[in-house]
Design a protein around this motif. Structure first.
Motif, mmCIF file in Angstrom:
data_model
loop_
_atom_site.group_PDB
_atom_site.id
_atom_site.type_symbol
_atom_site.label_atom_id
_atom_site.label_comp_id
_atom_site.label_asym_id
_atom_site.label_seq_id
_atom_site.Cartn_x
_atom_site.Cartn_y
_atom_site.Cartn_z
ATOM 1 N N ASP A 349 6.903 5.313 10.025
ATOM 2 C CA ASP A 349 6.605 6.866 10.253
ATOM 3 C C ASP A 349 5.371 7.174 9.770
ATOM 4 O OD1 ASP A 349 9.323 7.775 10.860
ATOM 5 O OD2 ASP A 349 9.949 7.376 8.669
ATOM 6 N N GLY A 350 4.378 6.245 9.603
ATOM 7 C CA GLY A 350 2.917 6.430 9.476
ATOM 8 C C GLY A 350 2.383 5.277 10.235
ATOM 9 N N LEU A 351 0.796 5.500 10.092
ATOM 10 C CA LEU A 351 0.039 4.097 10.672
ATOM 11 C C LEU A 351 0.041 3.136 9.867
ATOM 12 C CD1 LEU A 351 -1.446 2.949 12.921
ATOM 13 C CD2 LEU A 351 -3.413 4.704 12.177
ATOM 14 N N VAL A 352 -0.724 3.315 8.479
ATOM 15 C CA VAL A 352 -0.900 2.087 7.685
ATOM 16 C C VAL A 352 0.488 1.541 7.200
ATOM 17 C CG1 VAL A 352 -1.831 1.591 5.545
ATOM 18 C CG2 VAL A 352 -2.960 3.190 6.849
ATOM 19 N N PRO A 353 0.708 0.300 7.126
ATOM 20 C CA PRO A 353 2.322 -0.196 6.930
ATOM 21 C C PRO A 353 2.339 -0.357 5.459
ATOM 22 C CG PRO A 353 0.424 -2.231 7.587
ATOM 23 C CD PRO A 353 -0.358 -0.823 7.690
ATOM 24 N N ALA A 354 3.758 -0.606 5.329
ATOM 25 C CA ALA A 354 4.160 -0.743 3.695
ATOM 26 C C ALA A 354 3.752 -2.091 3.367
ATOM 27 C CB ALA A 354 5.694 -0.477 3.978
ATOM 28 N N ASP A 355 3.687 -2.218 2.226
ATOM 29 C CA ASP A 355 3.433 -3.663 1.612
ATOM 30 C C ASP A 355 1.961 -4.259 1.971
ATOM 31 O OD1 ASP A 355 5.707 -3.607 -0.211
ATOM 32 O OD2 ASP A 355 6.892 -3.992 1.541
ATOM 33 N N PHE A 356 1.001 -3.593 2.244
ATOM 34 C CA PHE A 356 -0.183 -3.709 2.953
ATOM 35 C C PHE A 356 -1.311 -3.683 1.888
ATOM 36 C CE2 PHE A 356 -4.048 -2.402 5.407
ATOM 37 C CZ PHE A 356 -4.357 -3.766 5.704
ATOM 38 N N VAL A 357 -1.512 -2.374 1.160
ATOM 39 C CA VAL A 357 -2.345 -2.304 0.234
ATOM 40 C C VAL A 357 -1.744 -1.253 -0.772
ATOM 41 C CG1 VAL A 357 -4.508 -2.979 1.570
ATOM 42 C CG2 VAL A 357 -3.608 -0.626 1.587
ATOM 43 N N ASN A 358 -2.258 -1.473 -1.980
ATOM 44 C CA ASN A 358 -1.931 -0.472 -3.025
ATOM 45 C C ASN A 358 -3.014 0.552 -3.274
ATOM 46 O OD1 ASN A 358 0.414 -1.412 -3.531
ATOM 47 N ND2 ASN A 358 -0.395 -2.589 -5.299
ATOM 48 N N ILE A 359 -2.627 1.805 -3.792
ATOM 49 C CA ILE A 359 -3.947 2.674 -4.220
ATOM 50 C C ILE A 359 -4.777 1.914 -5.249
ATOM 51 C CG2 ILE A 359 -4.187 5.144 -4.955
ATOM 52 C CD1 ILE A 359 -2.938 4.925 -1.995
ATOM 53 N N GLY A 361 -6.261 0.651 -8.508
ATOM 54 C CA GLY A 361 -6.279 0.861 -9.959
ATOM 55 C C GLY A 361 -4.682 1.211 -10.244
ATOM 56 N N THR A 362 -3.875 1.150 -9.060
ATOM 57 C CA THR A 362 -2.105 1.580 -9.368
ATOM 58 C C THR A 362 -1.555 0.385 -8.893
ATOM 59 O OG1 THR A 362 -1.853 2.516 -7.323
ATOM 60 C CG2 THR A 362 -3.049 3.781 -9.250
ATOM 61 N N GLU A 363 -0.148 0.462 -8.854
ATOM 62 C CA GLU A 363 0.740 -0.467 -8.218
ATOM 63 C C GLU A 363 1.540 0.196 -7.202
ATOM 64 O OE1 GLU A 363 3.282 -2.576 -10.923
ATOM 65 O OE2 GLU A 363 1.576 -3.712 -11.737
ATOM 66 N N ASN A 364 0.860 1.498 -6.739
ATOM 67 C CA ASN A 364 1.612 2.342 -5.719
ATOM 68 C C ASN A 364 1.310 2.127 -4.490
ATOM 69 O OD1 ASN A 364 2.671 3.840 -8.034
ATOM 70 N ND2 ASN A 364 0.744 5.196 -7.850
ATOM 71 N N ASP A 365 2.070 1.642 -3.496
ATOM 72 C CA ASP A 365 1.868 1.124 -2.140
ATOM 73 C C ASP A 365 1.434 2.492 -1.345
ATOM 74 O OD1 ASP A 365 2.264 -0.525 0.111
ATOM 75 O OD2 ASP A 365 3.565 0.872 0.913
ATOM 76 N N PHE A 366 0.317 2.106 -0.576
ATOM 77 C CA PHE A 366 -0.294 3.168 0.023
ATOM 78 C C PHE A 366 0.715 4.011 0.946
ATOM 79 C CE2 PHE A 366 -2.313 5.073 3.943
ATOM 80 C CZ PHE A 366 -3.541 5.768 3.421
ATOM 81 N N ARG A 367 1.653 3.283 1.703
ATOM 82 C CA ARG A 367 2.590 3.721 2.806
ATOM 83 C C ARG A 367 3.417 4.942 1.927
ATOM 84 N NH1 ARG A 367 1.569 5.068 6.314
ATOM 85 N NH2 ARG A 367 2.245 6.998 5.826
ATOM 86 N N GLU A 368 3.935 4.334 0.709
ATOM 87 C CA GLU A 368 4.824 5.009 0.061
ATOM 88 C C GLU A 368 4.227 6.342 -0.406
ATOM 89 O OE1 GLU A 368 7.707 4.676 -4.008
ATOM 90 O OE2 GLU A 368 6.652 2.920 -3.080
ATOM 91 N N THR A 369 2.842 6.279 -0.793
ATOM 92 C CA THR A 369 2.110 7.358 -1.310
ATOM 93 C C THR A 369 1.894 8.387 -0.153
ATOM 94 O OG1 THR A 369 1.114 5.809 -2.976
ATOM 95 C CG2 THR A 369 -0.180 8.133 -2.502
#
Length: 559
Positions: A349-359, A361-369
């Motif tokens: 539902d977006g372009l940058v894939p899940a489990d690719f990179v984190n934000i 300084g965090t453990e938050n996945d870019f896609r989830e954020t």
């Protein structure tokens, strides 16, 4: 080409290598008798993999390759400054070490002196200078050269647009074995970028001697990597990779040969696997349930994302944001991944894939954020559709849908066309299903309305996805343009290049703009469902660049 994933296949292969390394040791007399037998058996295993490829190889020219197949075989037959190891970290290639200036703008690579081309010529810093200049030379006509080097290597864009001479490109040879690279801006991902196919060296004398025939057949290629192509032409449906004995690290390479044949039919491919003719095969959805309990069944997640591209210049309707927004929401992606693919792929539902990179300084996945930016919703789709038709002053729209011609592609194309026509009254979709290389040509010429396309990352950074849609970018090829989007991406590569927190804020904002504009319609993030023969060991699935790494692989005894 990318990510921090739980790579099931890679993990299993890495563990198997680890266990092998930690067993045994000591004198032969101290080893258990069975272990000695196992080692003897492995010594007698024929070091050959028999594999399939989904299509012919469009190009083996590092300056001209733009696709998964080209980069796969370039990665096997050639070597750049570094190559990816089992942990997706850059390992020694032609470069032994490097240093970076305090301002992050100058990278100096110390090259090994024992690397040779297949013809015996040494691989030198001059080969990198020539290849990189060739990739951005406007006379070459490379797509990836300007895309990969523009804004990264100093003056790459100016050279490509004719505003600067080739010699002004920020790459110089300091003697034969020292390469000095000047960057346009500090580039956090440059180390990993040097593993990518566009940055491979070329032997200038050989390339120029071949002229227009360069990289069109085995005889017009020159390897400097672990393997070399055998019996290959640009239209071949069968070819081999064989061990390159002149490779500087040939002692590490255990595989002697890999045979390849093109197969587009999953049923035929599985039959070949069951016969023992091939050692790895991808499974289509109708075969997954049948083989999901098979001992050789493996699912490998990927970070390649597939989507619909909307050409805003060829079809008046697709220049309308409401029409694009309607199409993007009108098809059921969950059913597509569950029923048609059925291979572990997930909805995108977006372009940058899940489990690719984190934000940072965090453990938050870019896609989830970033969240779901283009989800399936028929009610919303029809509202956008009605508004778009009203703005166009019509009650019907005709579009041509460009897709692939493999069996799975055909099923998927037909499903998407049916969903769109069913959920968007007045829409007529005409399918145009062509071989992979032809689809690439049509994309380059922007000769399509809607296209089924995908992207695998080239390095470990969201920029590898988001930079695709910069105005007039080499991979845009659909007439999309948004000044704010361009500004955010430009800042991330220039003034914010050393501020990773701010870069990622820009990336998050840019991705939202992309889907507010309905520039593309994401469909799914790919996974591979495969049968892999037990004899196949040490094949790494790369998170970016070439899909597979075979340098450290081997065939093992399964008795």
């Amino acid at each position: 080409m990318k990510r921090k994933l739980s790579w099931l296949l890679t993990l299993g292969l890495v563990l198997s290598m680890f266990l092998a390394a930690c067993s045994g040791g000591g004198d032969d007399a101290e080893q258990p008798a069975d272990e000695g037998k196992d080692q003897a058996a492995e010594e007698n295993v024929e070091q050959v993999f028999n594999l399939l490829n989904g299509d012919t190889i469009p190009s083996m020219d590092p300056s001209m390759a733009t696709d998964e197949y080209g980069f796969q075989f370039l990665g096997a037959t050639m070597e750049g400054l570094y190559r990816l190891d089992a942990n997706a970290e850059p390992a020694e290639g032609i470069a032994k070490t490097h240093s970076v200036s305090e301002d992050g703008l100058t990278w100096t690579f110390e090259l090994r002196e024992d690397a040779k081309w297949e013809n015996g010529d040494p691989v030198t810093a001059h080969d990198f200078v020539y290849a990189w200049q060739r990739a951005v030379n406007p006379d070459t006509g490379s797509e990836y050269g300007p895309y990969m080097m523009g804004g990264v290597i100093k003056n790459a864009t100016q050279v490509n647009t004719g505003e600067a001479a080739l010699e002004d490109l920020g790459v110089k040879a300091d003697g034969d074995y020292k390469l000095v690279v000047e960057l346009e801006n500090p580039t956090p991902y440059f180390h990993s970028l040097t593993t990518f196919g566009t940055f491979l060296p070329l032997n200038q004398k050989f390339v120029e001697s071949q002229g227009d025939n360069f990289a069109t057949s085995t005889e017009t290629l020159l390897a400097n990597g672990p393997f070399k192509l055998e019996n290959w032409t640009s239209t071949a449906s069968q070819w081999n990779l064989v061990k390159n004995e002149t490779y500087w690290d040939a002692a590490t390479v255990e595989l002697e040969k890999m045979t390849y044949q093109v197969s587009k039919d999953p049923t035929t491919a599985v039959r070949l696997y069951e016969e023992g003719t091939v050692d790895r095969v991808g499974l289509s959805s109708d075969l997954v349930d049948q083989y999901s309990t098979h001992d050789d069944y493996v699912i490998t997640p990927e970070t390649s994302v597939f989507y619909l591209k909307f050409n805003q210049t060829r079809n008046e309707a697709l220049a309308n944001v409401n029409i694009r927004s309607a199409i993007a929401r009108a098809f059921n992606k969950q059913d597509l991944v569950d029923e048609i693919l059925n291979n572990g792929s997930i909805v995108a539902d977006g372009l940058v894939p899940a489990d690719f990179v984190n934000i940072p300084g965090t453990e938050n996945d870019f896609r989830e954020t970033s969240g779901a930016l283009s989800a399936h919703n028929v009610e919303e789709a029809q509202a956008f559709w009605e508004k778009g038709l009203e703005e166009l002053g019509t009650d019907s729209v005709e579009i041509e849908f460009l897709g692939g011609d493999t069996e799975t592609s055909k099923v998927m194309n037909e499903y998407l066309a049916n969903q769109l026509q069913t959920n968007l009254p007045g829409l007529k979709v005409t399918l145009k299903q062509v071989p992979f290389e032809q689809r690439l040509d049509l994309d380059t010429a922007m000769d399509y309305d809607i296209q089924f396309a995908g992207w695998g990352p080239d390095y470990l950074d969201p920029y590898t996805f988001l930079s695709l849609w910069i105005t007039d970018g080499g991979n845009n090829k659909m007439g999309y343009s948004n000044a704010k989007y361009d500004e955010l991406l430009n800042e991330s590569a220039t003034t914010l290049a050393r501020d990773n927190d701010a870069r990622y804020e820009n990336f998050l904002e840019a991705e939202k703009i992309l889907f507010e504009d309905a520039a593309i319609a994401p469909i799914y993030q790919r996974a591979m469902a495969q049968l892999v023969a037990p004899k196949v060991e040490g094949v790494f699935v790369n998170p970016f660049g070439a899909t597979y790494e075979y340098k450290w692989s081997k065939a093992v005894s399964v008795e």
